[in-house]
Structure formats: structure tokens, C-alpha cells
Write a protein that holds these residues in place. Structure first.
Motif, PDB file in Angstrom:
ATOM      1  N   HIS A 111       5.297   2.242  -5.087  1.00 22.50           N
ATOM      2  CA  HIS A 111       3.962   1.636  -5.118  1.00 22.50           C
ATOM      3  C   HIS A 111       3.110   2.194  -6.273  1.00 22.50           C
ATOM      4  O   HIS A 111       2.360   1.445  -6.927  1.00 22.50           O
ATOM      5  CB  HIS A 111       3.276   1.893  -3.765  1.00 22.50           C
ATOM      6  CG  HIS A 111       1.930   1.265  -3.634  1.00 22.50           C
ATOM      7  ND1 HIS A 111       1.750  -0.092  -3.463  1.00 22.50           N
ATOM      8  CD2 HIS A 111       0.689   1.807  -3.646  1.00 22.50           C
ATOM      9  CE1 HIS A 111       0.457  -0.350  -3.374  1.00 22.50           C
ATOM     10  NE2 HIS A 111      -0.221   0.794  -3.481  1.00 22.50           N
ATOM     11  N   HIS A 115       1.101   0.588  -9.520  1.00 27.07           N
ATOM     12  CA  HIS A 115      -0.300   0.770  -9.939  1.00 27.07           C
ATOM     13  C   HIS A 115      -0.380   1.136 -11.422  1.00 27.07           C
ATOM     14  O   HIS A 115      -1.249   0.635 -12.140  1.00 27.07           O
ATOM     15  CB  HIS A 115      -0.978   1.847  -9.090  1.00 27.07           C
ATOM     16  CG  HIS A 115      -1.575   1.318  -7.818  1.00 27.07           C
ATOM     17  ND1 HIS A 115      -2.558   0.350  -7.811  1.00 27.07           N
ATOM     18  CD2 HIS A 115      -1.334   1.617  -6.510  1.00 27.07           C
ATOM     19  CE1 HIS A 115      -2.899   0.083  -6.557  1.00 27.07           C
ATOM     20  NE2 HIS A 115      -2.166   0.829  -5.740  1.00 27.07           N
ATOM     21  N   ASP A 301      -4.444  -3.364  -4.491  1.00 30.10           N
ATOM     22  CA  ASP A 301      -3.043  -3.715  -4.249  1.00 30.10           C
ATOM     23  C   ASP A 301      -2.759  -5.181  -4.572  1.00 30.10           C
ATOM     24  O   ASP A 301      -3.504  -6.076  -4.167  1.00 30.10           O
ATOM     25  CB  ASP A 301      -2.673  -3.412  -2.794  1.00 30.10           C
ATOM     26  CG  ASP A 301      -2.625  -1.911  -2.544  1.00 30.10           C
ATOM     27  OD1 ASP A 301      -2.625  -1.143  -3.531  1.00 30.10           O
ATOM     28  OD2 ASP A 301      -2.567  -1.518  -1.372  1.00 30.10           O
TER      29      ASP A 301
HETATM   30 ZN    ZN Z   1      -2.295   0.890  -3.732  1.00 31.06          ZN
END
Ligand code: ZN
Ligand code: KG4
Length: 332
Positions: A111, A115, A301
Motif C-alpha cells: 500500500h 502512495h 487511498d
Molecule cells: Zn493509504
């Protein structure tokens, strides 16, 4: 190369089709924010169930927007950790199903790598560079090396920056999610109203700590409430934000000097923070380094960032097989 990417690590069900790691052909984000706001935070079981209901529809909507079919796709990317395990499993299972059905390569993406890769969208940036990751779960300074691997220079010893924002928001009685509200109030307040501590600033370390700052805010508010004194939320927010931003900017500038890397990308939800953007841009100009903040919609996100990250692995010939799993915690 077109990559279909899926992200379900927390409370957004997201899909995107990304061309050559740089161009978002189409994307869809189904946010669960309103549902979780009723509970004051993300409820993992509710998030998983919502992802199950949404994921295939979100993928189909993305294909429809792009005017593409599976025959136009070259690889499938999915966030495999870290995050809420039940939530991650929905995305990973869907991606594996699509990979099995289409025979396309499957790429599991961290993840946080996603980013960081948000900065590669619509730019010509590429590793090596420095990344400041400031999200609800992470606060890290990373040296990013090709193709997209990470060497950690330092990280938080307790809360993440976004978590500290959310906790201070809660102390002030502001609704979830607190970060953006504290940011907005900070713009109207006096950053010198309260002298909150700048933690670990004196030491020669790249680590962060927010527990002392959080306690200072808590104690200051408790003291004033006890005395019946007025609390100006904007001043508390501005003073808290000044403390957070000063440490982030100072350590980032120090990491530039330490590594010799002259490009910094800022990643994660807190990269949307206006105070941080202004202060870091000012310091970059003074110290002669380059800083890049992704557009706000790529800071929170999304799946486009997962597709952007996956491209760097795909280009290096890396992929996973169908034994790919989801991990609540996952080292970079
Ligand atoms: Zn995040
Ligand atoms: O990266 P993100 O969307 O989720 C993960 O943690 O992966 O980050 C969410 C965090 C939350 O703590 C939220 O309050 C914070 O980012 N945030 C902000 C701002 N926008 C979002 N914090 C400060 N200022 C903002 N403008």
C-alpha cells in the motif's frame, strides 16, 4: 502497458486502469466514509462486507468509463497489504479470480509503495528519490531505489502523523475524519498561541514521535476546561499543526542532506495538508531541492497509485502467482 488495479485496504473500494504507470485512463472510487462516520472510525467487518458488495461493480464501471475490455489489459495489480485483513482479502481474491480467468500476470503491491507511486502519475519522476510518507497508518522517511524498492531512514515510534491529527480532532470534538478539519481550522488560527513540543527534533535521527505532542494538547485542553477558560479550536489546531509540520520539514531537509537525493515526493493522506505543502515548498526553495506533492485526489487511498507502482515491477519482470495472499502487516 495497461494495468487494471484494485485497492481495498481500508474504507474505499477502488479500481483504475493506468497506462504505462503514468496516465490514469479511468478510475472509480466507492467511498464508505459516510457509513463509518456514524461510528467515529472505520469498522473492519462493515468495510469488508461493503467491499464484497462493490468490488466487481467498481471494476466493471472502470472498464465502461475507459471504453476498454480485458483484451486491452496487460497485467492486474492489487494492494496485498498492509491494511485491514478482511478488507484486503476482498481485493486480493477478486484480483486472483480475474487473473485466473484471463491468464494475465498478477502483481501484489504494498500500500505504501502505491502512495509513493502516486507521484509518478502525470510526471516524469522515477526512483532514485526520497519519500516522506505521512498517512493514517504510516510516518516514514524512505530512500526509494529502482525499480521501486525502499530503504527506511526513519519512522514513527508511536502514532502516525494522520492518527495524531485524528486524535487531536477528537479531543476538540471535531467529527471524523479529523485531519482535513484540523487543517482547515489551522488556517484561521494563531500557530504561536500554544507552545506545543517538537519531538525528537534535537536528536540526529530520522524517527518521529507524536505521543508527547498528543499528551501536550490533551493536558492543555483539560487544564483550560477545568479552569473554565475558553478554548479557541482554531488556535489549538494552528499550534498543533505548526509543531507537526516543523518536525516533518526539518527531518526531510536533513534526509536530503544525508542521502544526497535531491527530489522528495510526499505521500499519504497527510500530504493533502496545506500547512505541510506550504512549509515544505518554502524549505525546498531555500535548500535547493525539488519537492513533489501529488494532486489531492491521489493523496488519499485510490487504485491509480497501485497501478502506477505495479508498472515499475512489471517493467522489471516481477509478478506474483496465484498463491498471493493478503497481509495486515507487511514490510516494505
Ligand atoms: Zn493509504
Ligand atoms: O493515506 P490515507 O488516506 O489512509 C491511510 O492511512 O492509508 O490517510 C488518511 C489520514 C487520516 O488520518 C486523515 O485524517 C489524514 O490522512 N488527512 C489529513 C488531511 N487529509 C487527510 N491530515 C492532515 N491534513 C489534511 N488535509
Amino acid at each position: 502497458m495497461n494495468i487494471l488495479a484494485i485497492e481495498t485496504s481500508c474504507d474505499e473500494t477502488a479500481a483504475a486502469i493506468v497506462a504505462d504507470g503514468r496516465r490514469v485512463v479511468a478510475e472509480t472510487i466507492a467511498s464508505q466514509m459516510e457509513i463509518h462516520a456514524q461510528f467515529g472510525g472505520v469498522v473492519p467487518e462493515v468495510a469488508s462486507r461493503r467491499h464484497v458488495e462493490s468490488v466487481t461493480a467498481v471494476v466493471s464501471a472502470t472498464f465502461a468509463k475507459a471504453g476498454l475490455t480485458w483484451s486491452n489489459i496487460d497485467a492486474i495489480a492489487v494492494t496485498c497489504g498492509p491494511g485491514l485483513l478482511g478488507a484486503l482479502l476482498v481485493g486480493v481474491s477478486a484480483a486472483k479470480g480475474y487473473a485466473l480467468a484471463t491468464g494475465l500476470p498478477l502483481i501484489g503491491v504494498h500500500h505504501i509503495a502505491g502512495h509513493v507511486a502516486a507521484s509518478f502519475v502525470e510526471t516524469d519522476l522515477a526512483p532514485p528519490l526520497l519519500a516522506l510518507v505521512v498517512s493514517g497508518g504510516h510516518t516514514e522517511l524512505l530512500a526509494v531505489e529502482p525499480p521501486l524498492t525502499f530503504r527506511k531512514l526513519g519512522g514513527t515510534k508511536d502514532d502516525a502523523a494522520g492518527e495524531a491529527y485524528d486524535k487531536v480532532a477528537r479531543l476538540l470534538g471535531l467529527p471524523y475524519p479529523g485531519g482535513p478539519r484540523v487543517d482547515a481550522l489551522a488556517a484561521e488560527g494563531d500557530p504561536t498561541a500554544y507552545a506545543f513540543p517538537r519531538s525528537l527534533l534535537e536528536e540526529d535521527s530520522f524517527d518521529f514521535s507524536y505521543s508527547g505532542l498528543k499528551s501536550a494538547v490533551h493536558n492543555e485542553l483539560a487544564k483550560r476546561r477545568q479552569r473554565g477558560e475558553e478554548i479557541v479550536a482554531a488556535d489549538v489546531c494552528a499550534s498543533f499543526q505548526a509543531a507537526v509540520v516543523e518536525v516533518l520539514v526539518d527531518k526531510t531537509a536533513r534526509a536530503v542532506r544525508h542521502t544526497g537525493l535531491s527530489t522528495v515526493v510526499v505521500a499519504g493522506g497527510v500530504a493533502a495538508n496545506r500547512g505541510l505543502r506550504q512549509a515544505l515548498q518554502r524549505r525546498a526553495k531555500e535548500d535547493g531541492f525539488h519537492v513533489h506533492f501529488p494532486p489531492i485526489q491521489l493523496c488519499t487511498d485510490n487504485a491509480a497509485m497501485i497501478g502506477a507502482a505495479a508498472y515499475f515491477y512489471a517493467a522489471a519482470g516481477r509478478a506474483h502467482d496465484l498463491s498471493l495472499n493478503a497481509y495486515a502487516t507487511l514490510p516494505l
